[in-house]
Design a protein around this motif. Structure first.
Motif, PDB file in Angstrom:
ATOM      1  N   LEU A 174       4.240   1.585  10.456  1.00 40.63           N
ATOM      2  CA  LEU A 174       3.518   0.749   9.560  1.00 40.63           C
ATOM      3  C   LEU A 174       4.471   0.594   8.209  1.00 40.63           C
ATOM      4  CD1 LEU A 174      -0.069   1.944   9.875  1.00 40.63           C
ATOM      5  CD2 LEU A 174       0.937  -0.043  10.533  1.00 40.63           C
ATOM      6  N   ARG A 175       5.160   1.637   7.925  1.00 38.37           N
ATOM      7  CA  ARG A 175       5.724   1.347   6.600  1.00 38.37           C
ATOM      8  C   ARG A 175       7.282   0.618   7.100  1.00 38.37           C
ATOM      9  NH1 ARG A 175       5.206   7.575   4.149  1.00 38.37           N
ATOM     10  NH2 ARG A 175       2.938   7.478   3.856  1.00 38.37           N
ATOM     11  N   VAL A 176       7.739   0.738   8.188  1.00 40.57           N
ATOM     12  CA  VAL A 176       8.789  -0.028   8.600  1.00 40.57           C
ATOM     13  C   VAL A 176       8.510  -1.516   8.749  1.00 40.57           C
ATOM     14  CG1 VAL A 176      10.395  -0.788  10.515  1.00 40.57           C
ATOM     15  CG2 VAL A 176      10.118   1.858   9.897  1.00 40.57           C
ATOM     16  N   ARG A 184      -3.524   2.938   1.428  1.00 41.20           N
ATOM     17  CA  ARG A 184      -2.123   3.279   0.816  1.00 41.20           C
ATOM     18  C   ARG A 184      -1.325   4.025   1.396  1.00 41.20           C
ATOM     19  NH1 ARG A 184      -2.223   1.511  -4.898  1.00 41.20           N
ATOM     20  NH2 ARG A 184      -4.363   0.766  -5.313  1.00 41.20           N
ATOM     21  N   THR A 185      -1.634   5.249   2.060  1.00 47.48           N
ATOM     22  CA  THR A 185      -0.794   5.949   3.141  1.00 47.48           C
ATOM     23  C   THR A 185      -0.656   5.765   4.676  1.00 47.48           C
ATOM     24  OG1 THR A 185      -2.428   7.971   3.352  1.00 47.48           O
ATOM     25  CG2 THR A 185      -1.295   7.737   1.316  1.00 47.48           C
ATOM     26  N   TYR A 186      -1.733   4.905   4.925  1.00 52.39           N
ATOM     27  CA  TYR A 186      -2.027   4.421   6.229  1.00 52.39           C
ATOM     28  C   TYR A 186      -2.450   5.553   7.304  1.00 52.39           C
ATOM     29  CZ  TYR A 186       1.117   0.965   4.340  1.00 52.39           C
ATOM     30  OH  TYR A 186       1.559  -0.268   3.625  1.00 52.39           O
ATOM     31  N   ALA A 187      -3.075   6.677   6.497  1.00 52.57           N
ATOM     32  CA  ALA A 187      -3.575   7.654   7.256  1.00 52.57           C
ATOM     33  C   ALA A 187      -4.890   7.397   7.938  1.00 52.57           C
ATOM     34  CB  ALA A 187      -3.568   8.988   6.310  1.00 52.57           C
ATOM     35  N   TYR A 188      -5.357   8.231   8.835  1.00 54.67           N
ATOM     36  CA  TYR A 188      -6.532   8.144   9.419  1.00 54.67           C
ATOM     37  C   TYR A 188      -7.676   8.776   8.835  1.00 54.67           C
ATOM     38  CZ  TYR A 188      -5.162   6.481  13.999  1.00 54.67           C
ATOM     39  OH  TYR A 188      -5.061   5.912  15.188  1.00 54.67           O
ATOM     40  N   PRO A 189      -8.560   8.126   7.995  1.00 53.06           N
ATOM     41  CA  PRO A 189      -9.731   8.282   7.395  1.00 53.06           C
ATOM     42  C   PRO A 189     -10.405   9.661   8.226  1.00 53.06           C
ATOM     43  CG  PRO A 189      -9.899   6.241   7.241  1.00 53.06           C
ATOM     44  CD  PRO A 189      -8.944   6.359   8.332  1.00 53.06           C
ATOM     45  N   GLY A 243       0.762  -1.153   0.049  1.00 52.32           N
ATOM     46  CA  GLY A 243      -0.087  -0.201  -0.037  1.00 52.32           C
ATOM     47  C   GLY A 243       0.838   1.324   0.001  1.00 52.32           C
ATOM     48  N   CYS A 244       2.136   1.228   0.512  1.00 50.73           N
ATOM     49  CA  CYS A 244       2.880   2.244   0.313  1.00 50.73           C
ATOM     50  C   CYS A 244       3.227   2.871  -0.856  1.00 50.73           C
ATOM     51  CB  CYS A 244       4.116   2.207   1.114  1.00 50.73           C
ATOM     52  SG  CYS A 244       3.979   1.867   3.160  1.00 50.73           S
ATOM     53  N   THR A 245       3.608   1.832  -1.999  1.00 49.73           N
ATOM     54  CA  THR A 245       4.178   2.491  -3.106  1.00 49.73           C
ATOM     55  C   THR A 245       3.050   1.890  -4.102  1.00 49.73           C
ATOM     56  OG1 THR A 245       5.507   0.290  -2.997  1.00 49.73           O
ATOM     57  CG2 THR A 245       6.341   2.326  -2.147  1.00 49.73           C
ATOM     58  N   PRO A 248     -12.630   2.699   8.382  1.00 56.34           N
ATOM     59  CA  PRO A 248     -11.843   2.475   9.754  1.00 56.34           C
ATOM     60  C   PRO A 248     -10.292   2.664   9.253  1.00 56.34           C
ATOM     61  CG  PRO A 248     -12.365   0.265   8.747  1.00 56.34           C
ATOM     62  CD  PRO A 248     -13.341   1.442   8.276  1.00 56.34           C
ATOM     63  N   PRO A 249      -9.453   2.888  10.479  1.00 53.45           N
ATOM     64  CA  PRO A 249      -8.025   2.872  10.212  1.00 53.45           C
ATOM     65  C   PRO A 249      -7.486   1.578   9.983  1.00 53.45           C
ATOM     66  CG  PRO A 249      -8.534   3.159  12.162  1.00 53.45           C
ATOM     67  CD  PRO A 249      -9.685   3.472  11.773  1.00 53.45           C
ATOM     68  N   VAL A 250      -6.315   1.225   9.384  1.00 50.10           N
ATOM     69  CA  VAL A 250      -5.842  -0.152   9.154  1.00 50.10           C
ATOM     70  C   VAL A 250      -5.027  -0.574  10.382  1.00 50.10           C
ATOM     71  CG1 VAL A 250      -5.691   0.288   6.662  1.00 50.10           C
ATOM     72  CG2 VAL A 250      -3.682   0.716   7.887  1.00 50.10           C
TER      73      VAL A 250
END
Length: 397
Positions: free
Chosen positions: A289-291, A349-354, A33-35, A360-362
């Protein structure tokens, strides 16, 4: 908040702190989801048009959602669907401040695939540069929309009287604190957090307030921060507004005296925690999360402080410029950023808070309602200069 309420909040957060470790290697490894880019089949992604509730397996979300375990089993998502909104038709000039590594450009490209009569002219730069450009251009700016990853830059433009007041159909789905004075609206949130190494610390070892960090054994002497990073400076600005200048100066000095280590950005801080170079650090929540996306076995988890600057929730957001001659299209574009599909994009994809209910967040993250951020007007984060002067005075910058 009463002492009993504070105790309840602390206990709830302690129960949520080990969300990364609870996922395990199988639960978070292999995230793309990051890239990852947007959907490959080019379909429009319209759903059933109900606007209230839909299964995530139906057409539409798949073209916006990231891949990997965190994007799976996200059913019964709610919110306004793109199919319920007026078509995007026309041309917009969008000043893009930041952009999450190109992912925002991907979302713009997806909208243009869905709507062949919609054209975006993006101008990309850093958040401060974009804001300063708009302020310099004033009413002569060609920008219709300013979309920034930082609330402070949005507020700086709004404070110059350069943004249009957003209508209720744009801002109503978003909590009030994330659309101050309706001058701009939040599109995705990020929480300040404390990534910590689980081989060295437990959740109970992390204080409930950042003000206690310099005196806490195992913390300050093995902590990392990124003082040149905008998110950290916003955090210090919040501390200055909440605790006062003298207390903030003393905290910065105490952290320096305790041997805090400097890094260029908060992704590096989170990696250093995972490597065991640090016991803990200061970073936005999504860096952990990205790590873990690339290192699922890393001994890394997150803690959240309560009610202080360390619990700040900042947002990316968008504003319509008052000089725009395409106000209706610009407002419709902002509604698309707050659609269920776009909010799912930001979440997976960015792991942000909606920013809207029903998405919901991931990753088992506590919801915004479960966190205890400080009571602060995000527009005040634009008052950055006193923070920079204070950090220079201490020698942090």
């Amino acid at each position: 908040m009463t002492e009993r309420d504070q105790d309840s909040t602390r206990e709830r957060l302690r129960g949520r702190r080990r969300f990364l470790a609870g996922l395990g290697a199988a639960g978070i490894g292999g995230l793309a989801g990051c890239t990852g880019l947007l959907g490959e089949d080019g379909s429009a992604g319209n759903g059933n048009g109900s606007g209230n509730e839909t299964s995530a397996s139906e057409a539409g979300f798949g073209e916006f959602r990231g891949s990997g375990p965190l994007a799976e089993d996200r059913e019964e998502l709610q919110g306004t669907r793109i199919a319920d909104l007026p078509d995007l038709s026309g041309e917009l000039t969008i000043y893009l401040g930041g952009g999450e590594g190109g992912l925002y450009r991907d979302l713009l490209a997806r909208f243009q695939e869905i709507y062949p009569d919609f054209t975006v002219n993006p101008r990309e730069s850093g958040t401060a540069d974009a804001a300063n450009t708009i302020i310099s251009e004033g009413d002569a700016t060609p920008a219709d929309v300013f979309w920034s990853v930082d609330a402070g830059s949005l507020s700086a433009v709004a404070n110059e009287g350069l943004t249009a007041s957003l209508p209720s159909e744009v801002v109503d789905p978003v909590p009030e604190e994330f659309h101050p004075d309706d001058a701009w609206v939040g599109t995705a949130g990020r929480a300040r957090a404390v990534p910590y190494n689980t081989n060295e610390l437990s959740a109970d070892d992390v204080p409930d307030t950042v003000m206690d960090f310099p005196e806490t054994e195992g913390m300050a002497s093995a902590m990392g921060w990124a003082p040149t990073y905008g998110a950290f400076q916003a955090f210090v600005t919040a501390m200055r507004l909440i605790e006062g200048e003298d207390a903030t100066r003393q905290w910065l000095q105490d952290m320096v005296d305790a041997g805090v280590t400097e890094y260029n950005n908060e992704f590096l801080v989170s990696n250093a925690v995972a490597d065991g170079e640090l016991n803990a650090g200061f970073a936005n929540h999504y860096y952990a999360l990205r790590v873990q996306a690339s290192r699922p076995d890393a001994p890394l988890d997150l803690a959240f402080t309560s009610g202080d600057a360390g619990a700040l929730i900042n947002v990316a957001g968008a504003a319509v410029l008052g000089a725009s001659e395409n106000t209706d299209l610009a407002n419709n574009f902002l509604r698309h950023l707050l659609s269920a599909e776009a909010q799912e994009f930001f979440a997976t994809r960015t792991y942000a808070y909606p920013m809207v209910e029903g998405i919901p967040p991931v990753g088992g993250l506590p919801s915004i309602d479960e966190l205890n951020p400080p009571s602060i007007d995000l527009s005040e984060l634009s008052d950055l200069q006193p923070t920079l002067e204070l950090m220079r005075e201490v020698g942090v910058l």
